[in-house]
Each structure stands twice: as C-alpha cells, then as structure tokens.
Design a protein around this motif. Structure first.
Motif, mmCIF file in Angstrom:
data_model
loop_
_atom_site.group_PDB
_atom_site.id
_atom_site.type_symbol
_atom_site.label_atom_id
_atom_site.label_comp_id
_atom_site.label_asym_id
_atom_site.label_seq_id
_atom_site.Cartn_x
_atom_site.Cartn_y
_atom_site.Cartn_z
ATOM 1 N N HIS A 44 0.831 -1.197 0.000
ATOM 2 C CA HIS A 44 0.000 0.000 0.000
ATOM 3 C C HIS A 44 0.874 1.258 0.000
ATOM 4 O O HIS A 44 2.024 1.227 0.410
ATOM 5 C CB HIS A 44 -0.965 0.014 1.184
ATOM 6 C CG HIS A 44 -0.312 0.188 2.503
ATOM 7 N ND1 HIS A 44 0.013 -0.860 3.308
ATOM 8 C CD2 HIS A 44 0.074 1.296 3.181
ATOM 9 C CE1 HIS A 44 0.577 -0.394 4.403
ATOM 10 N NE2 HIS A 44 0.636 0.905 4.361
ATOM 11 N N HIS A 102 1.404 5.461 0.784
ATOM 12 C CA HIS A 102 1.007 6.679 1.491
ATOM 13 C C HIS A 102 1.384 7.834 0.584
ATOM 14 O O HIS A 102 2.204 7.681 -0.314
ATOM 15 C CB HIS A 102 1.753 6.776 2.823
ATOM 16 C CG HIS A 102 1.353 5.700 3.764
ATOM 17 N ND1 HIS A 102 0.151 5.682 4.401
ATOM 18 C CD2 HIS A 102 2.004 4.586 4.156
ATOM 19 C CE1 HIS A 102 0.067 4.613 5.153
ATOM 20 N NE2 HIS A 102 1.174 3.912 5.026
ATOM 21 N N CYS A 132 6.231 2.227 3.859
ATOM 22 C CA CYS A 132 5.211 2.524 4.848
ATOM 23 C C CYS A 132 5.928 2.875 6.147
ATOM 24 O O CYS A 132 6.515 2.023 6.792
ATOM 25 C CB CYS A 132 4.318 1.315 5.064
ATOM 26 S SG CYS A 132 3.204 1.577 6.445
ATOM 27 N N HIS A 139 -4.326 1.588 8.953
ATOM 28 C CA HIS A 139 -3.938 2.935 9.359
ATOM 29 C C HIS A 139 -4.055 3.897 8.187
ATOM 30 O O HIS A 139 -4.138 3.500 7.031
ATOM 31 C CB HIS A 139 -2.512 2.958 9.910
ATOM 32 C CG HIS A 139 -1.493 2.470 8.922
ATOM 33 N ND1 HIS A 139 -0.908 1.237 9.017
ATOM 34 C CD2 HIS A 139 -0.969 3.059 7.818
ATOM 35 C CE1 HIS A 139 -0.070 1.079 7.999
ATOM 36 N NE2 HIS A 139 -0.089 2.170 7.259
HETATM 37 ZN ZN ZN Z 1 1.228 2.166 5.773
#
Ligand code: ZN
Ligand code: ZN
Length: 142
Positions: free
Chosen positions: A88, A90, A106, A126
């Motif tokens: 993922h 950010h 991350c 998160h």
């Molecule tokens: Zn993360």
C-alpha cells in the motif's frame, strides 16, 4: 488486467466502460477524481457520460476494486485501485496544487508493531498522509 481484479469481476457482465476506468486507474500514479477519469476516458470513448463514470466508480468501490482516498479537502473525492495490503502507498499531498506524490515505504509499520506490543491493541489498518508544498509550488515563492 490483474488477476486479483478479474477474480472480483467474475460473474459480472462484461463492460468496456468499466474496463476503461480500471485500466486508467491502474496506469495513473496518483488517485483521480471522477471528473478527471471522465475527461480522460471521453478522449477514447466519447459516448460515455459523467453519470456513467459515477455509476462505475460506485460499483467498483462496492466490489472493493477501487477505494476512496481521503484528502485534506473533503469535497474532492479521489479514487485509486485497491492494492495488495503489503504494497500500500502513502502520499505527500501538496496543499497548493493538490498533487499527490506516493511514498515508497510505509513509515507506520514499525510504529504499529511497538504500539501493539505495548497496548495489546490489534491494529488492522492505518492512515498516514503528509501535507505541504511540492517542489514546484515551494519554488514559486522562494
Ligand atoms: Zn502504511
Ligand atoms: Zn504543488
């Protein structure tokens, strides 16, 4: 198309418009607003309407293929392809031009672990975003 996505689409009627939206979002480096998706697809397929794009996005969100990205400005919903949770992204979000720049790592992973160890809280997800000015915008007034 990614295997993961074709799995989720199994059993649904084929839709060229939907495939166009998916491939567009897969190419894009940063999340897109529905209007931007519509503008880009219209260039390839001028029969598509904005409401069709809205419907497709809604459907893809329900199928968990696309998710809404929260931004500083809540009126502007941005969408991106759901990625594998291990990879993922950010984002650094420019408050001037609203550009979203992905961060490779991350930075929260380690912190999550230590908080879980300390509190016994089982963290399942998160959000982490950085706001500021991108290189271009910061240069303009220096
Ligand atoms: Zn993360
Ligand atoms: Zn900027």
């Amino acid at each position: 198309m990614q295997h993961q996505i074709s799995e989720k689409l199994k059993g649904l009627r084929a839709s060229k418009n939907r495939d166009d939206v998916i491939s567009l979002l897969q190419q894009g480096a940063s999340p897109m607003a529905v209007e931007d998706i519509y503008e880009s697809i219209k260039k390839l397929n001028n029969k598509i309407s904005l409401s069709t794009v809205y419907r497709i996005i809604e459907k893809l969100v329900n199928l968990n293929i696309v998710h809404k990205v929260t931004t500083l400005d809540d009126n502007r919903a941005l969408y991106e392809i759901v990625k594998d949770s291990h990879t993922h992204h950010h984002y650094m979000i420019c408050v001037k031009c609203k550009k979203m720049i992905p961060i490779d790592d991350c930075p929260v992973k380690e912190l999550e672990k230590s908080i879980e160890d300390k509190t016994g809280f089982c963290i399942t997800g998160h959000k982490f975003e950085l706001y500021g000015e991108c290189k271009n915008c910061a240069q303009k007034h220096s």
